[in-house]
Design a protein around this motif. Structure first.
Motif, PDB file in Angstrom:
ATOM      1  N   VAL A 120      -4.650   9.937  16.405  1.00  0.00           N
ATOM      2  CA  VAL A 120      -4.230   8.637  15.719  1.00  0.00           C
ATOM      3  C   VAL A 120      -2.710   8.615  15.952  1.00  0.00           C
ATOM      4  N   ARG A 121      -2.137   7.986  16.702  1.00  0.00           N
ATOM      5  CA  ARG A 121      -0.958   7.922  17.510  1.00  0.00           C
ATOM      6  C   ARG A 121       0.074   7.010  16.834  1.00  0.00           C
ATOM      7  N   ASP A 122       0.359   7.367  15.430  1.00  0.00           N
ATOM      8  CA  ASP A 122       0.923   6.542  14.353  1.00  0.00           C
ATOM      9  C   ASP A 122       1.161   7.550  13.109  1.00  0.00           C
ATOM     10  N   LYS A 123       2.273   7.266  12.599  1.00  0.00           N
ATOM     11  CA  LYS A 123       2.651   8.091  11.528  1.00  0.00           C
ATOM     12  C   LYS A 123       1.608   8.137  10.343  1.00  0.00           C
ATOM     13  N   LYS A 124       0.788   7.107  10.173  1.00  0.00           N
ATOM     14  CA  LYS A 124      -0.299   7.038   9.409  1.00  0.00           C
ATOM     15  C   LYS A 124      -1.342   8.257   9.214  1.00  0.00           C
ATOM     16  N   GLY A 125      -1.399   8.577  10.607  1.00  0.00           N
ATOM     17  CA  GLY A 125      -2.167   9.628  10.704  1.00  0.00           C
ATOM     18  C   GLY A 125      -1.819  11.145  11.170  1.00  0.00           C
ATOM     19  N   ARG A 126      -0.423  11.275  10.763  1.00  0.00           N
ATOM     20  CA  ARG A 126       0.365  12.796  11.066  1.00  0.00           C
ATOM     21  C   ARG A 126       0.820  13.126   9.795  1.00  0.00           C
ATOM     22  N   ILE A 127       0.453  14.376   9.720  1.00  0.00           N
ATOM     23  CA  ILE A 127       1.062  15.390   8.585  1.00  0.00           C
ATOM     24  C   ILE A 127       1.901  16.457   9.031  1.00  0.00           C
ATOM     25  N   ILE A 128       2.986  16.965   8.375  1.00  0.00           N
ATOM     26  CA  ILE A 128       3.690  17.989   8.676  1.00  0.00           C
ATOM     27  C   ILE A 128       3.785  19.074   7.243  1.00  0.00           C
ATOM     28  N   ALA A 129       3.603  20.316   7.541  1.00  0.00           N
ATOM     29  CA  ALA A 129       3.490  21.270   6.601  1.00  0.00           C
ATOM     30  C   ALA A 129       3.806  22.616   7.024  1.00  0.00           C
ATOM     31  N   GLY A 130       3.820  23.549   6.107  1.00  0.00           N
ATOM     32  CA  GLY A 130       4.488  24.868   6.540  1.00  0.00           C
ATOM     33  C   GLY A 130       4.735  25.975   5.113  1.00  0.00           C
ATOM     34  N   LEU A 131       4.928  27.168   5.578  1.00  0.00           N
ATOM     35  CA  LEU A 131       4.981  28.250   4.624  1.00  0.00           C
ATOM     36  C   LEU A 131       6.662  28.980   4.815  1.00  0.00           C
ATOM     37  N   SER A 132       7.358  29.069   3.898  1.00  0.00           N
ATOM     38  CA  SER A 132       8.471  29.877   3.925  1.00  0.00           C
ATOM     39  C   SER A 132       9.559  28.960   4.743  1.00  0.00           C
ATOM     40  N   MET A 133      10.019  29.683   5.819  1.00  0.00           N
ATOM     41  CA  MET A 133      10.941  28.924   6.818  1.00  0.00           C
ATOM     42  C   MET A 133      10.254  27.782   7.333  1.00  0.00           C
ATOM     43  N   GLY A 134       8.889  27.715   7.460  1.00  0.00           N
ATOM     44  CA  GLY A 134       8.255  26.522   8.078  1.00  0.00           C
ATOM     45  C   GLY A 134       8.000  25.626   6.781  1.00  0.00           C
ATOM     46  N   GLY A 135       7.951  25.920   5.594  1.00  0.00           N
ATOM     47  CA  GLY A 135       8.005  24.998   4.513  1.00  0.00           C
ATOM     48  C   GLY A 135       9.323  24.297   4.702  1.00  0.00           C
ATOM     49  N   HIS A 136      10.328  24.759   4.789  1.00  0.00           N
ATOM     50  CA  HIS A 136      11.836  24.386   4.950  1.00  0.00           C
ATOM     51  C   HIS A 136      11.594  23.384   6.031  1.00  0.00           C
ATOM     52  N   GLY A 137      11.097  23.694   7.208  1.00  0.00           N
ATOM     53  CA  GLY A 137      10.944  22.886   8.456  1.00  0.00           C
ATOM     54  C   GLY A 137      10.437  21.869   8.419  1.00  0.00           C
ATOM     55  N   ALA A 138       9.053  22.065   7.681  1.00  0.00           N
ATOM     56  CA  ALA A 138       8.366  20.799   7.342  1.00  0.00           C
ATOM     57  C   ALA A 138       9.136  19.575   6.709  1.00  0.00           C
ATOM     58  N   MET A 139       9.866  20.037   5.582  1.00  0.00           N
ATOM     59  CA  MET A 139      10.340  19.043   4.751  1.00  0.00           C
ATOM     60  C   MET A 139      11.595  18.604   5.360  1.00  0.00           C
ATOM     61  N   PHE A 140      12.570  19.352   6.043  1.00  0.00           N
ATOM     62  CA  PHE A 140      13.612  19.004   6.844  1.00  0.00           C
ATOM     63  C   PHE A 140      13.304  17.902   7.774  1.00  0.00           C
ATOM     64  N   ILE A 141      12.288  18.360   8.780  1.00  0.00           N
ATOM     65  CA  ILE A 141      12.066  17.402   9.877  1.00  0.00           C
ATOM     66  C   ILE A 141      11.385  16.405   9.309  1.00  0.00           C
ATOM     67  N   ALA A 142      10.553  16.164   8.265  1.00  0.00           N
ATOM     68  CA  ALA A 142      10.029  15.094   7.770  1.00  0.00           C
ATOM     69  C   ALA A 142      11.224  14.205   7.056  1.00  0.00           C
ATOM     70  N   SER A 143      12.205  14.635   6.439  1.00  0.00           N
ATOM     71  CA  SER A 143      13.244  14.028   5.832  1.00  0.00           C
ATOM     72  C   SER A 143      14.079  13.448   7.136  1.00  0.00           C
ATOM     73  N   ARG A 144      14.282  13.875   8.333  1.00  0.00           N
ATOM     74  CA  ARG A 144      15.038  13.168   9.187  1.00  0.00           C
ATOM     75  C   ARG A 144      14.067  12.288  10.078  1.00  0.00           C
ATOM     76  N   HIS A 145      12.708  12.311  10.148  1.00  0.00           N
ATOM     77  CA  HIS A 145      11.937  11.588  10.970  1.00  0.00           C
ATOM     78  C   HIS A 145      10.865  10.917  10.108  1.00  0.00           C
ATOM     79  N   PRO A 146      11.113  10.181   8.912  1.00  0.00           N
ATOM     80  CA  PRO A 146      10.168   9.538   8.049  1.00  0.00           C
ATOM     81  C   PRO A 146       9.235   8.689   8.724  1.00  0.00           C
ATOM     82  N   ASP A 147       9.603   8.102   9.893  1.00  0.00           N
ATOM     83  CA  ASP A 147       8.813   7.320  10.888  1.00  0.00           C
ATOM     84  C   ASP A 147       7.601   7.810  11.377  1.00  0.00           C
ATOM     85  N   LEU A 148       7.777   9.219  11.536  1.00  0.00           N
ATOM     86  CA  LEU A 148       6.581   9.799  12.171  1.00  0.00           C
ATOM     87  C   LEU A 148       5.547  10.673  11.235  1.00  0.00           C
ATOM     88  N   TYR A 149       5.780  10.742  10.196  1.00  0.00           N
ATOM     89  CA  TYR A 149       4.844  11.292   9.379  1.00  0.00           C
ATOM     90  C   TYR A 149       4.319  10.443   8.224  1.00  0.00           C
TER      91      TYR A 149
END
Length: 278
Positions: A120-149
């Protein structure tokens, strides 16, 4: 010999990064339904690993080695576990040219996955998550790219990269502090030494973005204070979010238990977005 009951398959994908002038890898878990539904596009969960980890962690370190296969099949979801280097924290480092992981995850990897698979090539079909460093990464990247997830999640995430807030031995805190200086430069004074680069300074951005958020942590985890701090800020600024504290520590047993809750949360969002594969 007993055959596994899951049918999902795992690809290992080479992903070139122009921003870092090197090639990284990602594991891609494809549900059984992907092979059968020849034209159907599938939603994608980008699942990030933690510090000192690699793209294989979610497949090899979790006690139940079938976990991702089962979740992919249960929810008809492609799960992508990319490499994030041992201590990148998923930043575009202004100082280290070969550590541009925000660009890698949000642009280069995303483009490669969309080009290679029926997604699904649209934000409505993309999720980002992670653990520890990756949990930070998922929240950080989503905070900066809310149009993608469509949503973001963190398990035992590093919500404050100020190591003084971590309940860890001094030598470990020192090594991570030195890593942040290398990636981001000298810290500012105060409780949040890198404003804009740590989630406890981005609560207002999370509110403005209005993305569904889920984060959890074990009550014996050394990162719990940063998670509680972010939760308090989001309650105060009235940002809807799902926050849970459970028994457990910073362990694979904890993350094995936490991930299915997060994927259930995400599946409801994907269903509401009309991208669930039946």
């Amino acid at each position: 010999m007993t055959l596994p009951t899951w049918a999902a398959r795992v690809d290992t994908l080479e992903v070139p990064s122009a921003s870092m002038n090197r090639t990284l890898r990602a594991a891609v878990v494809l549900p059984e339904a992907y092979r059968k539904a020849k034209k159907q596009p599938f939603p994608v969960l980008y699942l990030l690993h933690g510090g000192t980890g690699s793209f294989r962690d979610w497949l090899t370190k979790v006690p139940d080695k079938t976990l991702l296969h089962r979740l992919a099949d249960q929810y008809n979801l492609i799960i992508v576990t990319p490499d994030g280097d041992p201590t990148s924290y998923y930043y575009d480092s202004p100082l280290v040219k070969n550590s541009q992981f925000e660009t890698f995850i949000a642009k280069e990897l995303l483009s490669k996955i969309d080009e290679t698979y029926r997604t699904v090539r649209d934000k409505k079909g993309r999720i980002i998550a992670g653990l520890s460093m990756g949990g930070h990464g998922a929240m950080f990247i989503a905070s900066r790219h809310p149009d993608l997830y469509a949503a973001a999640g963190s398990m035992s995430g590093v919500m404050n990269i100020n190591t003084a807030t971590w309940k860890v031995p001094a030598d470990f805190a020192k090594s991570r502090s030195e890593n942040f200086v290398k990636l981001l430069g000298l810290p500012k004074e105060g409780d949040a030494p890198y404003p804009g680069y740590t989630m406890v300074t981005l609560a207002s951005q999370l509110k403005a973005n209005n993305l569904p958020l889920i984060f959890d942590i074990g009550v014996d985890d050394f990162l719990i204070e940063g998670n509680r701090d972010l939760h308090r800020q989001l309650v105060e600024n009235k940002t809807p979010h799902d926050y849970t504290e459970r028994p457990g520590a910073h362990t694979w047993e904890y993350w094995e238990n936490a991930l299915p809750y997060q994927v259930l949360f995400f599946s409801k969002i994907l269903k509401a977005n009309g991208v669930t594969v039946l």
